[in-house]
Design a protein around this motif. Structure first.
Motif, mmCIF file in Angstrom:
data_model
loop_
_atom_site.group_PDB
_atom_site.id
_atom_site.type_symbol
_atom_site.label_atom_id
_atom_site.label_comp_id
_atom_site.label_asym_id
_atom_site.label_seq_id
_atom_site.Cartn_x
_atom_site.Cartn_y
_atom_site.Cartn_z
ATOM 1 N N LEU A 2 -0.157 29.546 -49.751
ATOM 2 C CA LEU A 2 0.301 28.294 -49.157
ATOM 3 C C LEU A 2 0.727 28.520 -47.702
ATOM 4 C CD1 LEU A 2 2.483 25.633 -50.900
ATOM 5 C CD2 LEU A 2 3.206 26.498 -48.689
ATOM 6 N N GLY A 3 1.403 29.617 -47.445
ATOM 7 C CA GLY A 3 1.838 29.918 -46.090
ATOM 8 C C GLY A 3 0.692 30.266 -45.156
ATOM 9 N N SER A 4 -0.412 30.769 -45.715
ATOM 10 C CA SER A 4 -1.540 31.176 -44.880
ATOM 11 C C SER A 4 -2.461 30.022 -44.513
ATOM 12 C CB SER A 4 -2.365 32.254 -45.604
ATOM 13 O OG SER A 4 -1.622 33.441 -45.736
ATOM 14 N N GLY A 5 -2.346 28.884 -45.195
ATOM 15 C CA GLY A 5 -3.256 27.771 -44.953
ATOM 16 C C GLY A 5 -3.257 27.311 -43.508
ATOM 17 N N ALA A 6 -2.068 27.082 -42.952
ATOM 18 C CA ALA A 6 -1.976 26.626 -41.562
ATOM 19 C C ALA A 6 -2.546 27.662 -40.608
ATOM 20 C CB ALA A 6 -0.523 26.320 -41.205
ATOM 21 N N PHE A 7 -2.344 28.937 -40.904
ATOM 22 C CA PHE A 7 -2.808 29.974 -39.995
ATOM 23 C C PHE A 7 -4.329 30.110 -40.021
ATOM 24 C CE2 PHE A 7 1.517 31.631 -41.275
ATOM 25 C CZ PHE A 7 2.143 31.025 -40.194
ATOM 26 N N PHE A 8 -4.952 29.791 -41.170
ATOM 27 C CA PHE A 8 -6.412 29.745 -41.202
ATOM 28 C C PHE A 8 -6.915 28.634 -40.283
ATOM 29 C CE2 PHE A 8 -10.418 28.190 -43.149
ATOM 30 C CZ PHE A 8 -11.165 29.345 -42.983
ATOM 31 N N GLY A 9 -6.213 27.486 -40.302
ATOM 32 C CA GLY A 9 -6.542 26.412 -39.376
ATOM 33 C C GLY A 9 -6.316 26.827 -37.936
ATOM 34 N N TYR A 10 -5.228 27.560 -37.680
ATOM 35 C CA TYR A 10 -4.960 28.062 -36.329
ATOM 36 C C TYR A 10 -6.154 28.882 -35.820
ATOM 37 C CZ TYR A 10 0.111 27.153 -36.675
ATOM 38 O OH TYR A 10 1.344 26.577 -36.794
ATOM 39 N N PHE A 11 -6.686 29.742 -36.682
ATOM 40 C CA PHE A 11 -7.801 30.595 -36.298
ATOM 41 C C PHE A 11 -8.999 29.759 -35.856
ATOM 42 C CE2 PHE A 11 -11.814 32.615 -37.520
ATOM 43 C CZ PHE A 11 -11.750 33.784 -36.786
ATOM 44 N N ILE A 12 -9.358 28.760 -36.649
ATOM 45 C CA ILE A 12 -10.503 27.904 -36.310
ATOM 46 C C ILE A 12 -10.239 27.145 -35.009
ATOM 47 C CG2 ILE A 12 -11.891 25.927 -37.065
ATOM 48 C CD1 ILE A 12 -11.248 26.744 -39.959
ATOM 49 N N GLY A 13 -9.059 26.541 -34.908
ATOM 50 C CA GLY A 13 -8.735 25.744 -33.730
ATOM 51 C C GLY A 13 -8.700 26.561 -32.455
ATOM 52 N N ALA A 14 -8.046 27.731 -32.502
ATOM 53 C CA ALA A 14 -7.937 28.563 -31.304
ATOM 54 C C ALA A 14 -9.294 29.100 -30.870
ATOM 55 C CB ALA A 14 -6.973 29.719 -31.562
ATOM 56 N N LEU A 15 -10.111 29.514 -31.842
ATOM 57 C CA LEU A 15 -11.410 30.091 -31.518
ATOM 58 C C LEU A 15 -12.323 29.066 -30.860
ATOM 59 C CD1 LEU A 15 -13.003 32.764 -31.831
ATOM 60 C CD2 LEU A 15 -13.936 31.819 -33.954
ATOM 61 N N MET A 16 -12.353 27.848 -31.396
ATOM 62 C CA MET A 16 -13.247 26.825 -30.870
ATOM 63 C C MET A 16 -12.709 26.173 -29.596
ATOM 64 S SD MET A 16 -15.729 27.198 -32.793
ATOM 65 C CE MET A 16 -16.690 25.912 -31.996
ATOM 66 N N ALA A 17 -11.406 26.013 -29.500
ATOM 67 C CA ALA A 17 -10.827 25.292 -28.355
ATOM 68 C C ALA A 17 -11.133 25.988 -27.040
ATOM 69 C CB ALA A 17 -9.321 25.157 -28.526
ATOM 70 N N GLY A 18 -11.039 27.330 -27.022
ATOM 71 C CA GLY A 18 -11.294 28.042 -25.783
ATOM 72 C C GLY A 18 -12.715 27.845 -25.292
ATOM 73 N N ALA A 19 -13.688 27.971 -26.203
ATOM 74 C CA ALA A 19 -15.084 27.800 -25.813
ATOM 75 C C ALA A 19 -15.368 26.372 -25.359
ATOM 76 C CB ALA A 19 -15.993 28.171 -26.986
#
Length: 444
Positions: free
Chosen positions: A58-75
């Motif tokens: 449950l605690g890792s769910g948001a961080f998985f979203g963080y990974f997707i958002g951070a990776l795509m946002a920069g590009a």
């Protein structure tokens, strides 16, 4: 005068303070979103009867979203601009937070946290590289460090919300999470107030637009705009795949690898500490009220940690600040593992919070500087995304490690990982102190 020269000559003014407030408010809500989960996890564990492993997922769910958002946002930001990415990111975060407050099962809650995390990760990855492009080198370190310092206000707000709302009623956790969605009203404010980065506009062949944006800034702060002839800067249009490949070119692979290791070590340790803090204190024998009270004191220590490091960024350099604060964090984490009294735990926790958050003030200032303009957001976003792998792993690993290694094992491991991060930048990190972004870029 070139666009870069004009940006470098700007005095620090109300324009920069407005950027600091607008960007800092975004980081404040990012911190609020990242921290509130730590204060609702004990309630969710009780309501849905979760095991420690399920609680870690449950605690890792948001961080998985963080990974997707951070990776795509920069590009996306390097290709189509910084400004719009932040606004869409904030909208995504608000929607995810509202859905989270209404969930009736832990499975749907995890999915909602992933959605909110995509928005939060995108926003946190783009704010620093975007706003640092407006700031002259003589102010950039303290500006970006202070910008990251707004994270601490979000953590303090989360601790106060958790303390006031979660223990009081069965649905207190819903109110706490729902209130984190309030910043949706900032979208219109941002749309009106934030210009696009002149440095990015110039790098994409839009020199005339960059000139017009800069003229408005100069007019607002009372600086005379010089005459302008279109600069012969070639338009850089790199395919998405090429943006990530470019980070591993011969010129950039060393700083890319160093930044990834640094972010992974610091982010893992940060979320291992703050995501589990109230729960670990309760497992240690504290009551939920005492646990939340200790957590508030430890979160408040973030504020001087961030802002003291912001000043050190400017006067001692980003690299020196990061290494020094990481070294002190190693000692604090080791102390947390060794002490047994409640007073000792509180003091060690406050020091660990102070130095670990001071490290982030240095990291957020340092990372955008070491990448060229055409890949700055991609570099920052990818490093932040790799860091989120640590954030994903931290709740899961702590949930599995604590029953076997206990409180001392958790913080002993944290100390070792922080030490590894300190060595990476000490050995491989370039110095950026008192150098313009163009000067740093010219060394590659």
């Amino acid at each position: 005068m070139s666009i870069a020269d004009r940006l470098e000559r700007l005095p620090f003014s109300s324009f920069h303070y407005r950027l600091l407030l607008l960007g800092g408010a975004g980081y404040c809500f990012d911190g609020l979103d990242g921290a509130i989960l730590a204060f609702v996890m004990p309630a969710l564990q009780h309501v849905w009867g979760l095991s420690m492993a399920q609680l870690g997922l449950l605690g890792s769910g948001a961080f998985f979203g963080y990974f997707i958002g951070a990776l795509m946002a920069g590009a996306v930001a390097d290709r189509w601009g910084r400004r719009s990415v932040m606004m869409w990111a904030l909208a995504c975060y608000c929607i995810g937070s509202l859905i989270s407050a209404l969930c009736v099962s832990w499975h749907s809650f995890v999915l909602a946290r992933v959605l909110a995390g995509i928005g939060t990760g995108a926003e946190s990855a783009i704010i620093a590289p975007y706003l640092s492009e407006f700031v002259p080198r003589r102010y950039r370190g303290i500006f970006t460090g202070a910008l990251a310092g707004f994270f601490s206000f979000g953590f303090v707000a989360a601790s106060l919300l958790g303390y006031a709302l979660v223990p009081g009623s069965e649905n207190g956790w819903r109110w706490a999470i729902g209130l984190t969605a309030c910043p949706v009203a900032m979208l219109l404010w941002w749309r009106r107030a934030l210009p696009e980065s002149p440095r990015w506009l110039l790098s994409t062949g839009q020199g005339d637009v960059a000139h017009a944006v800069l003229c408005k800034i100069e007019k607002n702060i009372g600086v005379l705009s010089p005459s302008y002839e279109t600069e012969s800067v070639p338009s850089v249009k790199i395919p998405f795949a090429g943006q990530f490949v470019g980070l591993w070119s011969a010129q950039l692979r060393r700083v890319t690898a160093m930044s990834w290791v640094l972010w992974l070590a610091v982010t893992f340790s940060y979320y291992a500490f703050f995501s589990w803090l109230p729960t670990l204190l309760i497992a240690r024998g504290f009551t939920i009220t005492h646990s939340f009270g200790f957590s508030i004191a430890i979160c408040v220590a973030q504020i001087p940690g961030y802002f003291s490091a912001g000043f050190c960024n400017e006067y001692f350099g980003r690299k020196t600040t990061i290494v020094t604060y990481l070294g002190a964090a190693v000692i604090s984490a080791a102390s947390m593992a060794l002490v047994s009294s409640s007073t000792g735990i509180l003091i060690a926790g406050i020091l660990l919070s102070f130095f670990m958050n001071g490290t982030f003030a240095g990291v957020y200032a340092y990372t955008p500087e070491i990448f060229p303009t055409a890949l700055r957001a991609t570099g920052m976003g990818s490093a932040s995304a790799i860091g989120r792998i640590g954030a994903i792993a931290a709740p899961l690993l702590i949930g599995a490690l604590y029953p076997k290694a206990g409180f001392a094992g958790v913080f002993g491991m944290t100390a070792l990982i922080l030490l590894f991060g300190a060595l990476s930048i000490l050995v491989f990190g370039p110095s950026t102190v008192n150098r313009s972004l163009e000067e740093i870029e010219s060394t590659y």
